[in-house]
Design a protein around this motif. Structure first.
Motif, PDB file in Angstrom:
ATOM      1  N   ASN A 208      19.805 112.192  41.068  1.00  0.00           N
ATOM      2  CA  ASN A 208      19.571 110.988  41.870  1.00  0.00           C
ATOM      3  C   ASN A 208      20.470 109.832  41.433  1.00  0.00           C
ATOM      4  O   ASN A 208      20.977 109.079  42.269  1.00  0.00           O
ATOM      5  CB  ASN A 208      18.099 110.565  41.755  1.00  0.00           C
ATOM      6  N   ARG A 209      20.687 109.704  40.119  1.00  0.00           N
ATOM      7  CA  ARG A 209      21.520 108.610  39.618  1.00  0.00           C
ATOM      8  C   ARG A 209      22.997 108.847  39.923  1.00  0.00           C
ATOM      9  O   ARG A 209      23.735 107.893  40.202  1.00  0.00           O
ATOM     10  CB  ARG A 209      21.294 108.428  38.120  1.00  0.00           C
ATOM     11  N   LYS A 212      23.737 107.775  43.372  1.00  0.00           N
ATOM     12  CA  LYS A 212      23.782 106.313  43.497  1.00  0.00           C
ATOM     13  C   LYS A 212      24.903 105.695  42.665  1.00  0.00           C
ATOM     14  O   LYS A 212      25.000 104.480  42.579  1.00  0.00           O
ATOM     15  CB  LYS A 212      22.446 105.718  43.065  1.00  0.00           C
ATOM     16  N   GLN A 214      25.178 105.632  39.452  1.00  0.00           N
ATOM     17  CA  GLN A 214      24.576 104.894  38.352  1.00  0.00           C
ATOM     18  C   GLN A 214      24.804 105.641  37.041  1.00  0.00           C
ATOM     19  O   GLN A 214      25.028 106.854  37.034  1.00  0.00           O
ATOM     20  CB  GLN A 214      23.071 104.735  38.585  1.00  0.00           C
TER      21      GLN A 214
END
Length: 297
Positions: A208-209, A212, A214
Motif C-alpha cells: 500500500n505504501r 502511494k 511513501q
C-alpha cells in the motif's frame, strides 16, 4: 523508542478493569479501543492491554504522547493467562472490519471460559457476534464505530455487578456446551508462520505504501517464517481431515534457511516495483532498530 514500561497496580480509585488480551497487531483495532476509552472519560476505570505484537510500541507511544491516563500495557508470561484474565472485570474483543468474518478468534472461547462479560466490536454477521449474542454473554457492536464503543463502555461501567456476573456465567455455560472439545467435537489445530501479504500485515502495508510512493519502515534485525495464503489453507485442511484430537499441524521449515528478514523483503519489493531503494539505517541504544527504505521521487 518504547516509553518507560509501567506496571499496573491495584487502585482504590479504579473500579472496573477493561482488558484486551492477545496479539497486538494491525487488525486488532486497539488504537480505536484506546481512543474510545480516552473519550469515554471513565474516571474510575482502567484499560489493561495484555500481550505483545508489531503495533505495541507504536500504541505505547500514542498513550504516552497523548498523556492518556489509566491505560497500561503488560506482558503475558507463559502459563499466566488465567491469572491475568482473572484480574479483569470486562473483556474486550475489538477486530477491524472484515477480519472476524472468516473464523472465531481463539481468544473468544478463552474469554468465555474466564466467566467475564465481553464487549465485542466485530462484524455483525460473524460467528463471533452470533456466539456472544446467542450466549447473552455481553455486548456486540459494529467494528470501527468509536461512538458506539464509547456508549457501550459507559453502559458496562454503570451496570450492576450482578448483571456483569450473569453475562460472564452465560458465556461460560455457552462455551462449556458448544466450544468444549470434551463435550462436543474432535479438535485439531494448524499453526503456521506469518501469511505473506495477508490483510493488515506488515507486508500488505509495504504494498500500500509503495502504491502511494511513501517510505517503508521495518525492524532491521527481525526475521520470520512466511507461508502463502494457499499454503495456510492447505495446512488447515490437512489438520481438519488427518488430525486426531489434540494434534497440532505445522509446516516443516528449516530454522536457519527458511526465515526472511523484513528489511530484505522491503528492498526486493521496491526493486520489483521498478524503483531503486535508497536504504537508510538508523541506529539507537534500543535493540529494536528500524530500517527505512525511501523511494526517490
Amino acid at each position: 523508542r518504547r516509553p518507560p514500561r509501567s506496571t499496573p497496580k491495584p487502585s482504590s480509585a479504579a473500579s472496573d478493569v477493561y482488558k484486551r488480551q492477545g496479539n497486538i497487531g494491525p487488525v486488532a483495532g486497539i488504537d480505536l479501543l484506546i481512543d474510545s476509552f480516552s473519550r469515554a472519560n471513565l474516571e474510575k476505570c482502567r484499560l489493561l492491554i495484555a500481550g505483545s505484537g508489531s503495533k505495541r510500541i507504536e500504541l505505547e507511544n500514542l498513550v504516552s504522547l497523548r498523556k492518556i491516563e489509566r491505560v497500561n500495557f503488560i506482558d503475558v508470561p507463559d502459563g499466566m493467562v488465567p491469572e491475568i484474565q482473572a484480574s479483569a472485570d470486562i473483556m474486550l474483543l475489538p477486530i477491524k472490519k472484515g477480519a472476524a468474518s472468516s473464523s472465531i478468534p481463539s481468544k473468544l472461547p478463552a474469554y468465555m471460559f474466564s466467566k467475564k462479560p465481553i464487549i465485542a466490536s466485530v462484524d455483525m454477521d460473524s460467528d463471533s457476534a452470533r456466539a456472544i449474542n446467542e450466549a447473552r454473554a455481553g455486548w456486540v457492536i459494529e467494528p470501527e464505530n468509536i461512538d458506539l464503543l464509547i456508549d457501550v463502555m459507559r453502559e458496562a461501567s454503570s451496570a450492576k455487578k450482578s448483571e456483569l456476573e450473569s453475562k460472564g456465567k452465560n458465556g461460560f455455560n455457552f462455551a462449556m456446551k458448544n466450544l468444549s472439545k470434551k463435550n462436543n467435537f474432535r479438535v485439531s489445530s494448524a499453526r503456521f508462520a506469518n501469511v505473506a501479504f495477508s490483510n493488515g500485515s506488515l507486508l500488505d502495508g509495504f504494498i500500500n505504501r509503495i502504491r502511494k510512493n511513501q517510505p517503508l519502515s521495518c525492524p532491521s534485525d527481525i526475521k520470520r517464517f512466511f507461508v502463502s495464503a494457499e499454503q495456510s489453507g492447505q495446512i488447515c485442511l490437512l489438520a481438519t481431515f488427518l488430525g486426531e484430537s489434540g494434534n497440532i499441524f505445522f509446516p516443516k521449515l528449516d530454522f536457519h534457511n527458511d526465515q526472511l528478514y523484513f528489511k530484505d523483503i522491503a528492498v526486493e519489493l521496491i526493486r520489483l516495483s521498478g524503483l531503486t531503494p535508497d536504504c537508510l539505517l538508523y541506529t539507537s541504544p534500543s535493540p529494536r532498530d528500524k530500517r527505512q527504505s525511501r523511494m526517490p521521487s
